[in-house]
Design a protein around this motif. Structure first.
Motif, PDB file in Angstrom:
ATOM      1  N   PHE A  41      -3.004   0.080  -3.955  1.00 22.33           N
ATOM      2  CA  PHE A  41      -2.553  -0.178  -5.328  1.00 22.33           C
ATOM      3  C   PHE A  41      -1.621  -1.386  -5.373  1.00 22.33           C
ATOM      4  O   PHE A  41      -1.776  -2.276  -6.227  1.00 22.33           O
ATOM      5  CB  PHE A  41      -1.837   1.071  -5.874  1.00 22.33           C
ATOM      6  CG  PHE A  41      -1.249   0.879  -7.242  1.00 22.33           C
ATOM      7  CD1 PHE A  41      -2.066   0.878  -8.362  1.00 22.33           C
ATOM      8  CD2 PHE A  41       0.114   0.690  -7.407  1.00 22.33           C
ATOM      9  CE1 PHE A  41      -1.523   0.693  -9.634  1.00 22.33           C
ATOM     10  CE2 PHE A  41       0.659   0.506  -8.668  1.00 22.33           C
ATOM     11  CZ  PHE A  41      -0.162   0.504  -9.785  1.00 22.33           C
ATOM     12  N   ILE A  42      -0.659  -1.438  -4.453  1.00 21.28           N
ATOM     13  CA  ILE A  42       0.287  -2.560  -4.406  1.00 21.28           C
ATOM     14  C   ILE A  42      -0.443  -3.845  -4.034  1.00 21.28           C
ATOM     15  O   ILE A  42      -0.186  -4.919  -4.595  1.00 21.28           O
ATOM     16  CB  ILE A  42       1.412  -2.270  -3.392  1.00 21.28           C
ATOM     17  CG1 ILE A  42       2.204  -1.023  -3.806  1.00 21.28           C
ATOM     18  CG2 ILE A  42       2.336  -3.472  -3.248  1.00 21.28           C
ATOM     19  CD1 ILE A  42       2.915  -1.153  -5.122  1.00 21.28           C
ATOM     20  N   SER A  59       3.324  -7.835   4.084  1.00 24.35           N
ATOM     21  CA  SER A  59       3.720  -6.789   5.031  1.00 24.35           C
ATOM     22  C   SER A  59       5.103  -6.261   4.708  1.00 24.35           C
ATOM     23  O   SER A  59       5.365  -5.055   4.780  1.00 24.35           O
ATOM     24  CB  SER A  59       3.697  -7.336   6.467  1.00 24.35           C
ATOM     25  OG  SER A  59       2.406  -7.739   6.843  1.00 24.35           O
ATOM     26  N   GLY A  60       6.008  -7.175   4.341  1.00 25.76           N
ATOM     27  CA  GLY A  60       7.364  -6.765   3.987  1.00 25.76           C
ATOM     28  C   GLY A  60       7.381  -5.873   2.757  1.00 25.76           C
ATOM     29  O   GLY A  60       8.118  -4.885   2.698  1.00 25.76           O
ATOM     30  N   ILE A  61       6.559  -6.213   1.764  1.00 23.10           N
ATOM     31  CA  ILE A  61       6.496  -5.396   0.543  1.00 23.10           C
ATOM     32  C   ILE A  61       5.918  -4.016   0.850  1.00 23.10           C
ATOM     33  O   ILE A  61       6.418  -2.997   0.360  1.00 23.10           O
ATOM     34  CB  ILE A  61       5.663  -6.118  -0.528  1.00 23.10           C
ATOM     35  CG1 ILE A  61       6.456  -7.308  -1.077  1.00 23.10           C
ATOM     36  CG2 ILE A  61       5.280  -5.163  -1.658  1.00 23.10           C
ATOM     37  CD1 ILE A  61       5.716  -8.142  -2.077  1.00 23.10           C
ATOM     38  N   PHE A  62       4.875  -3.962   1.694  1.00 25.78           N
ATOM     39  CA  PHE A  62       4.340  -2.663   2.100  1.00 25.78           C
ATOM     40  C   PHE A  62       5.428  -1.815   2.761  1.00 25.78           C
ATOM     41  O   PHE A  62       5.528  -0.608   2.510  1.00 25.78           O
ATOM     42  CB  PHE A  62       3.176  -2.851   3.072  1.00 25.78           C
ATOM     43  CG  PHE A  62       1.892  -3.327   2.440  1.00 25.78           C
ATOM     44  CD1 PHE A  62       1.745  -3.356   1.056  1.00 25.78           C
ATOM     45  CD2 PHE A  62       0.830  -3.748   3.216  1.00 25.78           C
ATOM     46  CE1 PHE A  62       0.569  -3.797   0.466  1.00 25.78           C
ATOM     47  CE2 PHE A  62      -0.360  -4.189   2.647  1.00 25.78           C
ATOM     48  CZ  PHE A  62      -0.489  -4.217   1.266  1.00 25.78           C
ATOM     49  N   SER A 106      13.154  -5.130  -6.618  1.00 26.07           N
ATOM     50  CA  SER A 106      12.433  -5.785  -7.703  1.00 26.07           C
ATOM     51  C   SER A 106      12.353  -7.293  -7.493  1.00 26.07           C
ATOM     52  O   SER A 106      11.308  -7.907  -7.727  1.00 26.07           O
ATOM     53  CB  SER A 106      13.111  -5.468  -9.042  1.00 26.07           C
ATOM     54  OG  SER A 106      13.167  -4.068  -9.262  1.00 26.07           O
ATOM     55  N   LEU A 107      13.459  -7.904  -7.057  1.00 29.17           N
ATOM     56  CA  LEU A 107      13.449  -9.339  -6.779  1.00 29.17           C
ATOM     57  C   LEU A 107      12.520  -9.658  -5.616  1.00 29.17           C
ATOM     58  O   LEU A 107      11.849 -10.697  -5.611  1.00 29.17           O
ATOM     59  CB  LEU A 107      14.868  -9.817  -6.464  1.00 29.17           C
ATOM     60  CG  LEU A 107      15.842  -9.860  -7.646  1.00 29.17           C
ATOM     61  CD1 LEU A 107      17.243 -10.214  -7.175  1.00 29.17           C
ATOM     62  CD2 LEU A 107      15.379 -10.867  -8.703  1.00 29.17           C
ATOM     63  N   PHE A 108      12.482  -8.766  -4.641  1.00 30.48           N
ATOM     64  CA  PHE A 108      11.588  -8.965  -3.495  1.00 30.48           C
ATOM     65  C   PHE A 108      10.130  -8.968  -3.956  1.00 30.48           C
ATOM     66  O   PHE A 108       9.310  -9.740  -3.468  1.00 30.48           O
ATOM     67  CB  PHE A 108      11.829  -7.858  -2.468  1.00 30.48           C
ATOM     68  CG  PHE A 108      11.240  -8.147  -1.113  1.00 30.48           C
ATOM     69  CD1 PHE A 108      11.653  -9.240  -0.378  1.00 30.48           C
ATOM     70  CD2 PHE A 108      10.266  -7.321  -0.571  1.00 30.48           C
ATOM     71  CE1 PHE A 108      11.113  -9.506   0.877  1.00 30.48           C
ATOM     72  CE2 PHE A 108       9.718  -7.575   0.671  1.00 30.48           C
ATOM     73  CZ  PHE A 108      10.152  -8.678   1.396  1.00 30.48           C
ATOM     74  N   PHE A 109       9.807  -8.101  -4.925  1.00 29.44           N
ATOM     75  CA  PHE A 109       8.465  -8.096  -5.503  1.00 29.44           C
ATOM     76  C   PHE A 109       8.175  -9.421  -6.201  1.00 29.44           C
ATOM     77  O   PHE A 109       7.088  -9.984  -6.067  1.00 29.44           O
ATOM     78  CB  PHE A 109       8.318  -6.946  -6.506  1.00 29.44           C
ATOM     79  CG  PHE A 109       7.805  -5.679  -5.906  1.00 29.44           C
ATOM     80  CD1 PHE A 109       6.455  -5.424  -5.876  1.00 29.44           C
ATOM     81  CD2 PHE A 109       8.670  -4.743  -5.373  1.00 29.44           C
ATOM     82  CE1 PHE A 109       5.966  -4.244  -5.322  1.00 29.44           C
ATOM     83  CE2 PHE A 109       8.201  -3.566  -4.816  1.00 29.44           C
ATOM     84  CZ  PHE A 109       6.844  -3.313  -4.790  1.00 29.44           C
ATOM     85  N   GLY A 110       9.156  -9.909  -6.971  1.00 28.98           N
ATOM     86  CA  GLY A 110       8.970 -11.175  -7.667  1.00 28.98           C
ATOM     87  C   GLY A 110       8.692 -12.308  -6.708  1.00 28.98           C
ATOM     88  O   GLY A 110       7.804 -13.141  -6.934  1.00 28.98           O
ATOM     89  N   LEU A 148      12.641 -10.970   8.225  1.00 26.24           N
ATOM     90  CA  LEU A 148      13.072 -10.542   9.559  1.00 26.24           C
ATOM     91  C   LEU A 148      13.482  -9.081   9.539  1.00 26.24           C
ATOM     92  O   LEU A 148      13.116  -8.297  10.420  1.00 26.24           O
ATOM     93  CB  LEU A 148      14.254 -11.396  10.045  1.00 26.24           C
ATOM     94  CG  LEU A 148      13.932 -12.690  10.791  1.00 26.24           C
ATOM     95  CD1 LEU A 148      13.421 -13.759   9.833  1.00 26.24           C
ATOM     96  CD2 LEU A 148      15.189 -13.215  11.508  1.00 26.24           C
ATOM     97  N   TYR A 149      14.256  -8.715   8.500  1.00 21.65           N
ATOM     98  CA  TYR A 149      14.776  -7.354   8.413  1.00 21.65           C
ATOM     99  C   TYR A 149      13.749  -6.409   7.791  1.00 21.65           C
ATOM    100  O   TYR A 149      13.562  -5.283   8.260  1.00 21.65           O
ATOM    101  CB  TYR A 149      16.058  -7.362   7.586  1.00 21.65           C
ATOM    102  CG  TYR A 149      16.830  -6.065   7.621  1.00 21.65           C
ATOM    103  CD1 TYR A 149      17.018  -5.375   8.818  1.00 21.65           C
ATOM    104  CD2 TYR A 149      17.387  -5.526   6.464  1.00 21.65           C
ATOM    105  CE1 TYR A 149      17.739  -4.187   8.848  1.00 21.65           C
ATOM    106  CE2 TYR A 149      18.115  -4.358   6.489  1.00 21.65           C
ATOM    107  CZ  TYR A 149      18.282  -3.684   7.684  1.00 21.65           C
ATOM    108  OH  TYR A 149      18.988  -2.514   7.716  1.00 21.65           O
ATOM    109  N   ALA A 150      13.052  -6.889   6.755  1.00 23.29           N
ATOM    110  CA  ALA A 150      12.085  -6.027   6.068  1.00 23.29           C
ATOM    111  C   ALA A 150      10.943  -5.621   6.985  1.00 23.29           C
ATOM    112  O   ALA A 150      10.388  -4.528   6.858  1.00 23.29           O
ATOM    113  CB  ALA A 150      11.541  -6.738   4.835  1.00 23.29           C
TER     114      ALA A 150
END
Length: 614
Positions: free
Chosen positions: A351-352, A316-319, A117-121, A240-242
């Motif tokens: 959608f995202i 890209s990380g969120i995907f 969730s924080l990553f989305f924010g 880097l990790y995502a």
């Protein structure tokens, strides 16, 4: 001859490595690579740009990049990935099998939800702050000095629109465009930084951690809260990790070696420039204008492209995170497009993509100035990194790798210090990250709690009872010609729709195959086989897949010689008076079913509805 062949293979291998590194620059390092545009400018809004503070800040930046990014992510986190996958959900999948109680698993699940969730924010703030910062650089050009703020905001929105329209082309294609440009960007930063360092070589003393310690001694509580701005240098480190699933581990690590040197040189260079120009407001832009005024406009255009690449890295990380969540049943199923024939985890999620786009546009219009965004930018990243550090410490400890566990624990403490310092940002706008993050967090909680509740109240049929009834009905009734498939996650406890179809509705085919997809603990690999014949006309076919594997179920079935006439699947119709479960029912209704997600042939599908009271 053999020597020439070896040399040729070696040359080709080197060329591939270089290409992969350049791709990594385009996908992964845009965010952290564009932090020099605004980091020092924001930091010295907190404190005076005295020589002591400049040396202290630069020392803190260098050791933050070394500890948080190099040690925590480039070494520890990326050592936990397998075959190129990475991210918070991967940590969850690695940690959960090591736990000894359901309560511990629940804690890990909550930590995962918070991190996602924080990553989305942060994914909303990154494009907004980066693009606005780059657009504002035009104000230093005399011809644009009087441009209105409205024009700048419109320009930022137009660039943002272009960025999100590009996403459908896929990360691999985008990296081909951004990679070489980011290489040029880091080269420009390095050259500019070295030029300033030559003017003030004493700035190299800032690499000594002594100056970081002196900074805290001299500034006290102000120095502590300044950490919230200093952390801007590390935003994007989590990518880097995502983004490991997009490119693999080694290209990203090699690229980080290049980026780390470039960032160190540019921050030292900016510090050297501040020693002689302490009144600079836009430090990087004013330094370039002072050094190479003729090259300023090309540099400004390059910085704008680089901020677009920064936004690309976050998207890209969120995907990747969403894709992993869908595959591991943490996130509701969403329609996915696979954009690469080479890398299985390169995806586009429409959608995202458009939800992020709307949020970014709203944030740009709401705040209008980049400094207002940087005032709270980074709060979500510190939270995400703290969750990552906690889970890594736990994994290494349970694996009895005590050295890495202790190191991960120390790095987590550093993350916590940054997080506490960043609480200063909450009333200044950090609440936006929290509010944005609350949306996916609420959805994740409701969906996962609903799935568990649905499982608890569903009337499953044990395999023993099912077989007893099946043998009786199979001998009694006439069978339909052909083969019918029934998808079941657990053969030992069959979903209600299987018994309802055969025994209540009286639909029984000559051949009936129960297909079960089993997710393994390792990330990739697919094995499929007939487990055996349970009764006349009844077989079990199992597909074992890694938790990151993209399945082509129809192809697997064809290769196994299964030519089905019909495919049955269950649909749960949730009936409830509870507002919570009504929300869950809406989420479930909007999500594609298992057979839709895996694109099984529509002309064979038959959904069987089962009413479930929650």
């Amino acid at each position: 001859m053999e020597s020439e062949q070896r040399d040729h293979r070696s040359t080709e291998s080197l060329k591939k490595q270089v290409k992969d590194v350049i791709k990594s620059l385009g996908i992964v390092f845009g965010d952290i690579g564009t932090s020099p545009i605004y980091a020092l400018s924001v930091i010295f809004l907190f404190i005076a740009p005295s020589s002591e503070n400049i040396f202290g800040v630069l020392s803190l930046i260098f050791w933050t990049l070394t500890s948080v990014v190099t040690l925590e992510y480039a070494w520890l986190a990326m050592s936990l990935g397998k075959k190129g996958e990475g991210g918070t959900i991967v940590l969850k999948e690695l940690l959960t099998p090591l736990l000894s109680s359901p309560k511990q698993a629940m804690v890990v699940t909550i930590l995962t939800f918070i991190a996602i969730s924080l990553f989305f924010g942060d994914g909303v703030i990154t494009p907004a702050v980066g693009i606005l910062s780059a657009v504002e650089g035009a104000l230093l050009i005399p011809a644009f000095a009087q441009v209105s703020r409205t024009v700048l905001v419109v320009a930022a929105c137009a660039i943002t629109t272009m960025l999100f329209l590009l996403q459908k082309r896929g990360a691999e294609r985008v990296s081909h465009a951004f990679g070489p440009l980011m290489l040029l960007w880091f080269s420009a930063l390095s050259i500019s930084g070295m030029y300033s360092i030559v003017q003030h070589p004493s700035i190299l003393y800032a690499l000594n951690p002594y100056y970081a310690l002196q900074f805290f001694i001299h500034n006290g509580i102000v120095g502590f809260f300044t950490l919230s701005a200093i952390f801007l240098c590390a935003t994007g480190g989590e990518a880097l990790y995502a983004d490991m699933g997009h490119l693999g581990r080694m290209p990203i690590i090699r690229a980080w070696c290049v980026v780390f040197v470039a960032l160190t040189l540019t921050y030292l260079g900016q510090g050297a420039f501040l020693l002689s120009s302490p009144d600079a407001k836009y430090v990087l832009y004013e330094m370039i204008l002072h050094q190479f005024s003729a090259a300023y406009i090309p540099f400004l255009i390059l910085s704008l492209v680089s901020t677009i690449a920064a936004s690309q890295a976050m998207i890209s990380g969120i995907f990747s995170i969403v894709y992993q969540g869908i595959i591991t049943n943490v996130i509701p199923t969403i329609k996915i497009a696979y954009t690469s024939s080479k890398l299985r985890s390169q995806v586009y999620i429409g959608f995202i993509n458009w939800c992020l786009y709307i949020a970014v546009i709203l944030v740009i219009i709401q705040f209008r100035f980049s400094y207002k965004l940087t005032a709270f930018y980074g709060f979500a990243v510190t939270g995400t990194m703290t969750m990552t550090g906690t889970m890594m410490t736990w994994i290494f400890w349970l694996r009895k790798n005590y050295f890495k566990s202790c190191l991960a624990f120390l790095l987590t403490l550093i993350n916590i210090v940054f997080l506490l310092a960043s609480t200063y940002k909450i009333p200044k706008g950090g609440y936006w990250s929290i509010l944005i993050g609350l949306i996916p967090f609420t959805i994740l909680l409701i969906y996962n709690r609903g799935e568990q509740k649905l499982y608890d109240v569903s009337e499953f049929t044990s395999l023993e009872d099912y077989l007893e009834k099946y043998n009786e009905e199979y001998q009694k009734h006439q069978h339909l010609d052909g083969c019918a498939l029934f998808f079941a996650p657990d053969v030992d406890r069959l979903q209600p729709y299987v018994a309802q179809t055969m025994f209540v509705n009286g639909i029984m085919y000559e051949e009936n195959i129960i297909v079960s997809v089993v997710t393994r603990d390792d990330p990739f690999g697919v094995i499929s086989f007939f487990k055996g014949t349970l009764a006349p006309g009844l077989q079990v076919f199992e597909i074992h897949r890694g938790y990151m594997e993209v399945l082509d179920i129809e192809k697997i079935l064809v290769n196994a010689g299964i030519n089905s006439k019909v495919i049955f699947y269950g649909i749960e119709a949730v009936a409830t008076k509870s507002w919570l479960w009504k929300m869950y029912a809406i989420i479930k209704h909007m999500s594609p079913s298992f057979v839709q997600f895996y694109k099984l042939p529509a002309n064979k599908l038959h959904g069987v509805v089962t009413r479930v009271d929650l």
